[in-house]
Design an enzyme around this catalytic site. Structure first.
Site, PDB file in Angstrom:
ATOM      1  N   TYR A  22       0.806  -1.224   0.000  1.00 43.92           N
ATOM      2  CA  TYR A  22       0.000   0.000   0.000  1.00 43.92           C
ATOM      3  C   TYR A  22       0.840   1.276   0.000  1.00 43.92           C
ATOM      4  O   TYR A  22       0.294   2.367  -0.042  1.00 43.92           O
ATOM      5  CB  TYR A  22      -0.927   0.018   1.219  1.00 43.92           C
ATOM      6  CG  TYR A  22      -0.203  -0.133   2.540  1.00 43.92           C
ATOM      7  CD1 TYR A  22       0.416   0.955   3.150  1.00 43.92           C
ATOM      8  CD2 TYR A  22      -0.127  -1.369   3.170  1.00 43.92           C
ATOM      9  CE1 TYR A  22       1.083   0.820   4.361  1.00 43.92           C
ATOM     10  CE2 TYR A  22       0.527  -1.519   4.382  1.00 43.92           C
ATOM     11  CZ  TYR A  22       1.130  -0.425   4.968  1.00 43.92           C
ATOM     12  OH  TYR A  22       1.790  -0.562   6.165  1.00 43.92           O
ATOM     13  N   LEU A  25       6.160   0.359  -1.812  1.00 39.64           N
ATOM     14  CA  LEU A  25       6.376  -0.827  -2.650  1.00 39.64           C
ATOM     15  C   LEU A  25       5.481  -0.827  -3.886  1.00 39.64           C
ATOM     16  O   LEU A  25       5.668  -1.641  -4.790  1.00 39.64           O
ATOM     17  CB  LEU A  25       6.130  -2.106  -1.835  1.00 39.64           C
ATOM     18  CG  LEU A  25       7.236  -2.454  -0.857  1.00 39.64           C
ATOM     19  CD1 LEU A  25       6.745  -3.448   0.194  1.00 39.64           C
ATOM     20  CD2 LEU A  25       8.443  -3.019  -1.595  1.00 39.64           C
ATOM     21  N   GLU A  89      10.825  -4.164   5.642  1.00 39.96           N
ATOM     22  CA  GLU A  89       9.775  -3.746   6.573  1.00 39.96           C
ATOM     23  C   GLU A  89      10.165  -3.928   8.039  1.00 39.96           C
ATOM     24  O   GLU A  89       9.423  -3.537   8.929  1.00 39.96           O
ATOM     25  CB  GLU A  89       8.475  -4.501   6.280  1.00 39.96           C
ATOM     26  CG  GLU A  89       7.957  -4.327   4.859  1.00 39.96           C
ATOM     27  CD  GLU A  89       7.457  -2.920   4.552  1.00 39.96           C
ATOM     28  OE1 GLU A  89       7.636  -2.003   5.383  1.00 39.96           O
ATOM     29  OE2 GLU A  89       6.880  -2.731   3.471  1.00 39.96           O
TER      30      GLU A  89
END
Length: 142
Positions: A22, A25, A89
């Site tokens: 979202y 990326l 992440e």
């Protein structure tokens, strides 16, 4: 490298994982380069509503929120790409990967991995929690 065989399945193919992205990326953003070996299969949104915030140049989603459905892209990734995404992440310290229902533009809802901000506070990053700006639309556009 982890072969992820102990994870719940999000794809019918061995060693392939469905991931919903979202933020940075997505196509057109700088971290999309990590998905060059992945297959973008659709765009869509989360079935459930969450809170998306923007702070320090990064979007993040809080699982505890309920402002809007989060909009993004659905990818099929192999184990190597999955490991690179986990590293980017900061899973599980900064973002935590969880299976979530996604409604693609085409077809029925499907399960996908989504990276949620660790609301217990990221560890080992020397950062304090800053909610930043609420993105009421659920769409990252910066």
């Amino acid at each position: 490298m982890n072969n992820y065989t102990d994870l719940p399945k999000t794809s019918t193919f061995e060693g392939i994982h469905t991931v919903f992205v979202y933020g940075t990326l997505k196509e057109g953003f700088h971290n999309n380069r990590l998905l060059t070996d992945a297959e973008k299969v659709d765009e869509g949104h989360t079935v459930q509503k969450y809170d998306m915030h923007f702070s320090g140049g990064l979007p993040y989603v809080l699982e505890s929120g309920d402002t809007s459905k989060i909009h993004g892209e659905v990818y099929l990734v192999n184990n190597d790409t999955f490991a690179r995404l986990d590293q980017l992440e900061g899973h599980p310290d900064f973002y935590e990967r969880r299976i979530t229902w996604i409604q693609p533009k085409l077809g029925a809802p499907r399960k996908a991995w989504v990276y949620f901000y660790n609301e217990n506070g990221p560890t080992g990053y020397g950062q304090s929690f800053n909610r930043g700006t609420l993105v009421e639309s659920g769409t990252h556009t910066h």
